[in-house]
Design a protein around this motif. Structure first.
Motif, short mmCIF file in Angstrom:
data_model
loop_
_atom_site.label_atom_id
_atom_site.label_comp_id
_atom_site.label_asym_id
_atom_site.label_seq_id
_atom_site.Cartn_x
_atom_site.Cartn_y
_atom_site.Cartn_z
N ASN A 153 0.84 -1.19 0.00
CA ASN A 153 0.00 0.00 0.00
C ASN A 153 0.88 1.25 0.00
OD1 ASN A 153 -1.74 2.13 0.59
ND2 ASN A 153 -3.00 0.91 1.98
N ASP A 209 0.10 4.34 0.01
CA ASP A 209 -0.35 5.37 0.94
C ASP A 209 0.27 5.17 2.32
OD1 ASP A 209 -1.88 6.60 -0.97
OD2 ASP A 209 -3.73 5.57 -0.43
N GLN A 234 2.68 7.82 4.29
CA GLN A 234 2.48 8.24 5.69
C GLN A 234 3.77 8.09 6.48
OE1 GLN A 234 -0.85 6.07 7.34
NE2 GLN A 234 -2.22 6.70 5.70
#
Length: 506
Positions: A460, A462, A466
């Motif tokens: 992932n 994302d 982060q």
């Protein structure tokens, strides 16, 4: 039905008469009707004795045959069908209580002009936690739904709780500073009654972080290892920061950091980065991880600096079909030899100390990188869990290690001879060259587990963004980025208290 039963029913009916249907339903739902009945019987008992005595003087043949003047007399099963014709503020019970108080005033004098209310409501507050902002309304559980209970003040028996009472909102507010069970005095009243005080307990739970101990490891141990370690390298081409810290689970019992790392940037441009996670169940794994990273690191350093292997640099720069084959073959040989040498070192240590070889179990993640202008070359090898990744804002995330999962959850593979006997040993090696790689990362599962939770989430992007967003301010510090990285590693994550090791190239 005998006379006492008849009187009992009439008493109940008298109580119910001036209570609305909604209020009766509420009383029944909260199981408060039994409290109402008990109080009614006690209150009317004296009046009943008086009526009985008066009736007996008029009818000596049937002393229990008397009646109360009631607006309604119905079976208990029909309570909810009662329809009051008048709206009053006081229940029938309240009226009888006042009559009883008045008729017995000579025996029980009341000096105050107001009366004491005959019941005590219950007050509740949700639990609190040290260090967390708190604001909660005091919940009131009263047997009378129509009672307008007013909380006048709240007194704290402990003065340093950092809590206050907000009378306008009936809330307790603040940020608790200490944990434990503490008493409160709630001063309350109902219109036309004197103030009363009810004592309750509140529970303030401790901050979970404060429960963790930080016991130093034994410096006299044969395999002593510092609980914290960090290193920073900066060249004209790139920067490398590495940090490793002992996990809470180890600090709590005074055991050692089992993770380890090795980083180096060679004069000819090659970079070596390695992380290892010693098995928590293996008594000497801290030594196993240390031996593994240093043995493999020194071996690769020797090969990459050897003048006989300098043609490899030109092959990586050229990167056509023939050169990629040459580079791939070379690193397959080096990684296999390096792993074999590391296993031999573990065996020698086990024989020397007469300890089981499995007590030195460790994972191993290795990466050799080369930065050429805007391109990044990487050759990697992995055994066990953790992650190796090439991150690009422009492109997709590239995972360069396969996480080894054991037979049960939380298990993984460790460095041993069975790895060398695998038919797919070379599938553990990844080689590639890409443009615009912003960050290259190696991490043990002490970082990957709390930040990604599952192996699937490693894909992932994302999640990676982060993580990078968290790390960017640390890497941009004018001070030592590796030290900033080490401080960041103390982040709390429920259920994740393992050692943490991270290496970043940017």
């Amino acid at each position: 039905m005998n006379s006492s039963d008849n009187i009992y029913q009439k008493v109940i009916s008298a109580i119910i008469t001036d209570i609305s249907q909604d209020q009766v339903e509420q009383l029944i739902k909260t199981n408060s009707i039994t409290v109402l009945i008990d109080q009614a019987i006690k209150t009317i008992s004296i009046k009943y004795q008086q009526l009985k005595s008066d009736n007996s003087s008029q009818n000596n043949d049937n002393p229990s045959n008397f009646t109360l003047a009631l607006p309604y007399v119905v079976p208990i099963t029909h309570w909810l069908e009662l329809k009051p014709e008048i709206d009053v503020q006081l229940s029938k019970l309240d009226k009888l209580q006042r009559q009883n108080t008045s008729s017995n005033s000579s025996e029980n004098p009341i000096t105050d002009t107001k009366n004491l209310i005959s019941y005590s409501p219950r007050f509740h507050l949700p639990n609190m936690k040290v260090g967390n902002n708190y604001s909660a309304k005091i919940e009131i559980d009263s047997p009378y739904a129509d009672a307008d209970i007013i909380i006048e003040n709240v007194l704290f028996n402990q003065q340093d709780l950092n809590l206050t009472f907000n009378k306008q909102t009936n809330t307790i507010e603040g940020t608790p500073t200490i944990s434990g069970t503490f008493g409160l005095d709630i001063i309350w009243t109902v219109a036309d009654y004197v103030s009363q005080t009810t004592k309750i307990d509140i529970i303030i739970n401790p901050d979970p972080n404060s429960l963790w101990k930080d016991i130093p490891a034994d410096e006299n141990d044969i395999y002593y290892k510092p609980s914290l370690s960090h290193q920073f390298i900066e060249t004209d081409q790139l920067k490398i920061a590495a940090a490793s810290c002992r996990g809470r689970s180890h600090a709590h019992v005074g055991s050692f950091r089992d993770d380890d790392f090795f980083i180096d940037s060679l004069s000819n441009g090659w970079n070596i980065t390695i992380v290892a996670d010693g098995a928590g169940s293996a008594k000497n794994s801290r030594k196993g991880s240390q031996l593994a990273v240093n043995t493999v690191g020194q071996y690769l350093k020797h090969q990459l600096l050897d003048s006989a292997n300098q043609d490899l640099l030109s092959c990586v720069k050229k990167w056509d079909h023939v050169s990629t084959q040459t580079v791939g073959t070379q690193f397959k040989t080096w990684f296999r030899d390096a792993v074999l040498l590391a296993i031999k070192q573990l065996e020698v240590e086990a024989d020397k100390t007469n300890r089981p070889l499995k007590s030195y179990s460790t994972t191993l993640l290795v990466a050799v990188t080369l930065k050429i202008n805007n391109d990044l070359f990487a050759a990697t090898f992995s055994v066990g869990d953790g992650a190796i990744a090439a991150f690009s804002y422009k492109d997709n995330i590239r995972l360069l290690a396969n996480a080894d999962n054991g037979e049960f959850a939380g298990q993984t593979r460790f460095l041993d001879n069975s790895i060398l006997r695998e038919a797919d040993f070379y599938s553990r090696i990844r080689i590639g060259k890409w443009q615009e790689i912003n960050y290259f990362l190696l991490m043990t599962d002490g970082i990957s587990d709390p930040k990604f939770e599952t192996d699937f989430q490693l894909n992932n992007k994302d999640k990676w963004i982060q993580l990078i967003d968290e790390l960017n301010p640390l890497l941009a510090t004018p001070m030592n980025p590796a030290k900033a990285l080490l401080d960041w590693m103390k982040f709390p994550s429920p259920g994740h208290h393992d050692d943490r090791t991270l290496v970043i190239i940017w």
